[in-house]
Design a protein around this motif. Structure first.
Motif, PDB file in Angstrom:
ATOM      1  N   THR A   1      61.367  46.578 -44.356  1.00 40.71           N
ATOM      2  CA  THR A   1      60.168  46.820 -43.544  1.00 40.71           C
ATOM      3  C   THR A   1      59.112  45.734 -43.720  1.00 40.71           C
ATOM      4  O   THR A   1      57.982  45.874 -43.259  1.00 40.71           O
ATOM      5  CB  THR A   1      59.549  48.195 -43.886  1.00 40.71           C
ATOM      6  OG1 THR A   1      59.231  48.218 -45.289  1.00 40.71           O
ATOM      7  CG2 THR A   1      60.491  49.329 -43.562  1.00 40.71           C
TER       8      THR A   1
ATOM      9  N   ASN B   1      63.978  46.539 -57.207  1.00 38.71           N
ATOM     10  CA  ASN B   1      65.164  45.686 -57.052  1.00 38.71           C
ATOM     11  C   ASN B   1      64.771  44.218 -57.303  1.00 38.71           C
ATOM     12  O   ASN B   1      63.892  43.684 -56.624  1.00 38.71           O
ATOM     13  CB  ASN B   1      65.684  45.853 -55.617  1.00 38.71           C
ATOM     14  CG  ASN B   1      66.997  45.139 -55.390  1.00 38.71           C
ATOM     15  OD1 ASN B   1      67.346  44.201 -56.095  1.00 38.71           O
ATOM     16  ND2 ASN B   1      67.716  45.590 -54.368  1.00 38.71           N
TER      17      ASN B   1
ATOM     18  N   HIS C   1      54.155  37.377 -51.846  1.00 35.29           N
ATOM     19  CA  HIS C   1      53.859  38.442 -50.890  1.00 35.29           C
ATOM     20  C   HIS C   1      54.988  39.481 -50.886  1.00 35.29           C
ATOM     21  O   HIS C   1      54.739  40.691 -50.877  1.00 35.29           O
ATOM     22  CB  HIS C   1      53.663  37.808 -49.508  1.00 35.29           C
ATOM     23  CG  HIS C   1      53.028  38.719 -48.504  1.00 35.29           C
ATOM     24  ND1 HIS C   1      52.905  38.385 -47.177  1.00 35.29           N
ATOM     25  CD2 HIS C   1      52.483  39.956 -48.614  1.00 35.29           C
ATOM     26  CE1 HIS C   1      52.312  39.382 -46.537  1.00 35.29           C
ATOM     27  NE2 HIS C   1      52.052  40.342 -47.382  1.00 35.29           N
TER      28      HIS C   1
ATOM     29  N   ALA D   1      49.167  45.030 -49.465  1.00 33.80           N
ATOM     30  CA  ALA D   1      50.355  44.200 -49.254  1.00 33.80           C
ATOM     31  C   ALA D   1      50.696  44.065 -47.774  1.00 33.80           C
ATOM     32  O   ALA D   1      51.065  42.989 -47.304  1.00 33.80           O
ATOM     33  CB  ALA D   1      51.546  44.792 -50.016  1.00 33.80           C
ATOM     34  N   SER D   2      50.550  45.160 -47.041  1.00 36.62           N
ATOM     35  CA  SER D   2      50.962  45.134 -45.632  1.00 36.62           C
ATOM     36  C   SER D   2      49.890  44.532 -44.741  1.00 36.62           C
ATOM     37  O   SER D   2      50.178  44.026 -43.672  1.00 36.62           O
ATOM     38  CB  SER D   2      51.261  46.547 -45.136  1.00 36.62           C
ATOM     39  OG  SER D   2      50.058  47.306 -45.064  1.00 36.62           O
TER      40      SER D   2
ATOM     41  N   MET E   1      54.667  41.614 -53.994  1.00 38.25           N
ATOM     42  CA  MET E   1      53.589  42.614 -53.881  1.00 38.25           C
ATOM     43  C   MET E   1      53.994  43.750 -52.947  1.00 38.25           C
ATOM     44  O   MET E   1      53.676  44.917 -53.191  1.00 38.25           O
ATOM     45  CB  MET E   1      52.314  41.952 -53.361  1.00 38.25           C
ATOM     46  CG  MET E   1      51.693  40.995 -54.357  1.00 38.25           C
ATOM     47  SD  MET E   1      50.348  40.040 -53.614  1.00 38.25           S
ATOM     48  CE  MET E   1      49.146  41.335 -53.316  1.00 38.25           C
ATOM     49  N   PHE E   2      54.678  43.396 -51.872  1.00 35.29           N
ATOM     50  CA  PHE E   2      55.111  44.407 -50.905  1.00 35.29           C
ATOM     51  C   PHE E   2      56.137  45.338 -51.549  1.00 35.29           C
ATOM     52  O   PHE E   2      56.063  46.564 -51.404  1.00 35.29           O
ATOM     53  CB  PHE E   2      55.693  43.711 -49.667  1.00 35.29           C
ATOM     54  CG  PHE E   2      55.960  44.642 -48.530  1.00 35.29           C
ATOM     55  CD1 PHE E   2      55.002  44.864 -47.547  1.00 35.29           C
ATOM     56  CD2 PHE E   2      57.176  45.314 -48.418  1.00 35.29           C
ATOM     57  CE1 PHE E   2      55.244  45.730 -46.499  1.00 35.29           C
ATOM     58  CE2 PHE E   2      57.417  46.185 -47.371  1.00 35.29           C
ATOM     59  CZ  PHE E   2      56.457  46.387 -46.405  1.00 35.29           C
TER      60      PHE E   2
ATOM     61  N   ARG F   1      64.633  52.068 -49.384  1.00 35.03           N
ATOM     62  CA  ARG F   1      65.195  51.704 -50.684  1.00 35.03           C
ATOM     63  C   ARG F   1      66.493  52.461 -50.971  1.00 35.03           C
ATOM     64  O   ARG F   1      67.417  51.928 -51.597  1.00 35.03           O
ATOM     65  CB  ARG F   1      64.156  52.001 -51.778  1.00 35.03           C
ATOM     66  CG  ARG F   1      64.660  51.785 -53.185  1.00 35.03           C
ATOM     67  CD  ARG F   1      63.516  51.678 -54.159  1.00 35.03           C
ATOM     68  NE  ARG F   1      62.739  52.903 -54.286  1.00 35.03           N
ATOM     69  CZ  ARG F   1      62.999  53.890 -55.151  1.00 35.03           C
ATOM     70  NH1 ARG F   1      64.035  53.798 -55.952  1.00 35.03           N
ATOM     71  NH2 ARG F   1      62.223  54.951 -55.221  1.00 35.03           N
TER      72      ARG F   1
ATOM     73  N   ARG G   1      56.473  45.983 -54.721  1.00 33.86           N
ATOM     74  CA  ARG G   1      55.751  46.844 -55.670  1.00 33.86           C
ATOM     75  C   ARG G   1      55.104  48.016 -54.945  1.00 33.86           C
ATOM     76  O   ARG G   1      55.115  49.149 -55.441  1.00 33.86           O
ATOM     77  CB  ARG G   1      54.646  46.042 -56.357  1.00 33.86           C
ATOM     78  CG  ARG G   1      55.137  45.166 -57.468  1.00 33.86           C
ATOM     79  CD  ARG G   1      53.943  44.462 -58.079  1.00 33.86           C
ATOM     80  NE  ARG G   1      54.359  43.579 -59.156  1.00 33.86           N
ATOM     81  CZ  ARG G   1      53.565  42.658 -59.698  1.00 33.86           C
ATOM     82  NH1 ARG G   1      52.324  42.498 -59.236  1.00 33.86           N
ATOM     83  NH2 ARG G   1      54.003  41.912 -60.671  1.00 33.86           N
ATOM     84  N   ALA G   2      54.498  47.732 -53.796  1.00 31.26           N
ATOM     85  CA  ALA G   2      53.756  48.767 -53.063  1.00 31.26           C
ATOM     86  C   ALA G   2      54.676  49.891 -52.597  1.00 31.26           C
ATOM     87  O   ALA G   2      54.256  51.045 -52.537  1.00 31.26           O
ATOM     88  CB  ALA G   2      53.012  48.153 -51.879  1.00 31.26           C
ATOM     89  N   ILE G   3      55.925  49.552 -52.258  1.00 38.08           N
ATOM     90  CA  ILE G   3      56.843  50.617 -51.822  1.00 38.08           C
ATOM     91  C   ILE G   3      57.662  51.150 -53.001  1.00 38.08           C
ATOM     92  O   ILE G   3      58.584  51.947 -52.813  1.00 38.08           O
ATOM     93  CB  ILE G   3      57.771  50.160 -50.666  1.00 38.08           C
ATOM     94  CG1 ILE G   3      58.655  48.974 -51.076  1.00 38.08           C
ATOM     95  CG2 ILE G   3      56.949  49.826 -49.420  1.00 38.08           C
ATOM     96  CD1 ILE G   3      59.729  48.623 -50.046  1.00 38.08           C
ATOM     97  N   GLY G   4      57.329  50.698 -54.209  1.00 33.95           N
ATOM     98  CA  GLY G   4      57.984  51.245 -55.400  1.00 33.95           C
ATOM     99  C   GLY G   4      59.415  50.782 -55.574  1.00 33.95           C
ATOM    100  O   GLY G   4      60.223  51.477 -56.181  1.00 33.95           O
ATOM    101  N   ASP G   5      59.739  49.611 -55.034  1.00 31.89           N
ATOM    102  CA  ASP G   5      61.115  49.121 -55.094  1.00 31.89           C
ATOM    103  C   ASP G   5      61.232  48.040 -56.164  1.00 31.89           C
ATOM    104  O   ASP G   5      60.689  46.948 -56.012  1.00 31.89           O
ATOM    105  CB  ASP G   5      61.536  48.574 -53.738  1.00 31.89           C
ATOM    106  CG  ASP G   5      63.046  48.403 -53.632  1.00 31.89           C
ATOM    107  OD1 ASP G   5      63.695  48.169 -54.672  1.00 31.89           O
ATOM    108  OD2 ASP G   5      63.568  48.506 -52.510  1.00 31.89           O
TER     109      ASP G   5
ATOM    110  N   ALA H   1      54.151  43.297 -42.581  1.00 30.29           N
ATOM    111  CA  ALA H   1      53.077  42.581 -43.265  1.00 30.29           C
ATOM    112  C   ALA H   1      52.685  41.287 -42.546  1.00 30.29           C
ATOM    113  O   ALA H   1      51.756  40.591 -42.976  1.00 30.29           O
ATOM    114  CB  ALA H   1      53.480  42.279 -44.707  1.00 30.29           C
TER     115      ALA H   1
ATOM    116  N   ILE I   1      66.035  41.581 -56.444  1.00 28.16           N
ATOM    117  CA  ILE I   1      66.271  40.674 -55.307  1.00 28.16           C
ATOM    118  C   ILE I   1      64.955  40.343 -54.600  1.00 28.16           C
ATOM    119  O   ILE I   1      64.854  39.376 -53.853  1.00 28.16           O
ATOM    120  CB  ILE I   1      67.288  41.292 -54.310  1.00 28.16           C
ATOM    121  CG1 ILE I   1      67.878  40.215 -53.377  1.00 28.16           C
ATOM    122  CG2 ILE I   1      66.679  42.397 -53.479  1.00 28.16           C
ATOM    123  CD1 ILE I   1      68.787  39.233 -54.041  1.00 28.16           C
ATOM    124  N   TYR I   2      63.922  41.171 -54.843  1.00 27.57           N
ATOM    125  CA  TYR I   2      62.626  40.956 -54.184  1.00 27.57           C
ATOM    126  C   TYR I   2      61.639  40.191 -55.064  1.00 27.57           C
ATOM    127  O   TYR I   2      60.505  39.941 -54.647  1.00 27.57           O
ATOM    128  CB  TYR I   2      62.007  42.299 -53.774  1.00 27.57           C
ATOM    129  CG  TYR I   2      62.897  43.115 -52.871  1.00 27.57           C
ATOM    130  CD1 TYR I   2      63.505  42.547 -51.748  1.00 27.57           C
ATOM    131  CD2 TYR I   2      63.134  44.466 -53.129  1.00 27.57           C
ATOM    132  CE1 TYR I   2      64.340  43.294 -50.924  1.00 27.57           C
ATOM    133  CE2 TYR I   2      63.966  45.227 -52.306  1.00 27.57           C
ATOM    134  CZ  TYR I   2      64.563  44.631 -51.213  1.00 27.57           C
ATOM    135  OH  TYR I   2      65.381  45.377 -50.398  1.00 27.57           O
TER     136      TYR I   2
END
Lengths: 169, 139
Positions: free
Chosen positions: A46, A24, A12, B33-34, A15-16, B69, A18-22, A50, A26-27
């Motif tokens: 944030t 990193n 989860h 996702a959310s 996927m989250f 980010r 990916r959705a915010i384009g991050d 979810a 670490i996720y």
């Protein structure tokens, strides 16, 4: 909203992120995360939003067998209220806009943890809108705790709804 | 990759394009996702015909997530202690968003170093869509 069980799962989180384009790692990369200060995959700042996925009564998710206010054959799946009390426009929570969101992080949130979410009593207030009609504000504070009661994240959200003048149509 | 207080000074800032030509598909990804499936974000028919907006628009929380980010890439993982924003303008598909984070204060509280930031994300018209602040724990 009260959520008894919000499992913070690695997939989860991936996927989250990916959705915010991050991107990193670490996720998403447990091996990489082992070598970092936090030592495990953590959730982005944030992510607790979810938790809605685990709210059985979340109004912004279609439920089998229940009318949904988004479009199907028609632009809204909600039948017009014959009483015409003005509740039709937007339907459900569609008319509520998110005005503010604030978080306090008491420590990093790690994949594999299970949280609960509890809402404190909301605060409500009104303002006159610039284009007429009232703006109805509602502030909700949600505490995300471990099953042992340790506070991990405090979230405070403000929503605003416009009290629309009833349109004749 | 955590940050030392000595590596920052008041006024330091970072500017990052967090999304270029925001796609409807990314908004759908965020909905999935959310768990916020409000049709205002994914359903043009509903949004135009019933809610009377020109098109679907992004979840405020998507803009907040993209903005965050810039902070986490700067201060390191798990270092934020506070992050809050106001949503000041809707973000429609096609938007290009640029986030600027600025150090406002560096302080020591109870033996722990913190930095306070302001953050603003602007759209392609130069209008702020998200404004807020954040605090991070430093070494």
């Amino acid at each position: 909203m009260a959520i008894d069980k919000f499992p913070v799962e690695a997939t989860h989180i991936m996927m989250f992120a990916r959705a915010i384009g991050d991107t990193n790692p670490i996720y998403s990369d447990a091996e990489y995360a082992k070598g970092t200060e936090v030592g495990a995959v953590i959730a982005p700042p944030t992510f607790v939003q979810a938790s809605a996925q685990f709210d059985d009564e979340y109004p912004l998710r279609p439920m089998p067998g229940k009318p949904w206010f988004g479009s199907g054959k028609e632009a809204t799946g909600l039948k017009k209220d014959p009483k015409g009390d003005g509740g039709g426009s937007g339907g459900g929570n569609g008319g509520v806009l998110h005005a503010e969101q604030h978080y306090e992080y008491h420590r990093p949130l790690r994949a594999g943890e299970v949280l609960t979410a509890t809402n404190l009593p909301p605060k409500n207030w009104e303002k006159e809108g610039r284009r007429g009609g009232k703006l109805l504000f509602s502030e909700t504070t949600t505490e995300y705790r471990t099953v042992d009661g340790e506070l991990v994240v405090t979230a405070r959200g403000v929503g605003v709804r416009t009290e629309k003048v009833v349109e004749s149509k | 990759m955590s940050l030392k207080a000595s590596e920052l000074k008041v006024g330091d800032s970072r500017e990052v394009v967090v999304v270029d030509d925001l796609s409807r598909t990314q908004i759908v990804m965020y909905a999935g996702a959310s768990g916020d499936y409000n049709p205002l974000h994914t359903d043009d028919k509903f949004t135009q015909e019933v809610a009377k907006y020109p098109s679907v628009f992004a979840h405020g929380m998507l803009s907040m997530g993209m903005t965050g980010r810039v902070l986490t890439d700067w201060v390191g993982d798990g270092r934020l202690t506070k992050y809050g924003v106001r949503f000041t303008k809707q973000v429609f598909p096609g938007a290009t968003l640029t986030t600027t984070a600025t150090v406002e204060a560096i302080r020591n509280e109870g033996g722990v170093n913190y930095a306070d930031f302001t953050v603003v994300t602007k759209d392609q018209d130069g209008d702020a869509v998200v404004t807020g602040s954040a605090t991070a724990r430093l070494d």
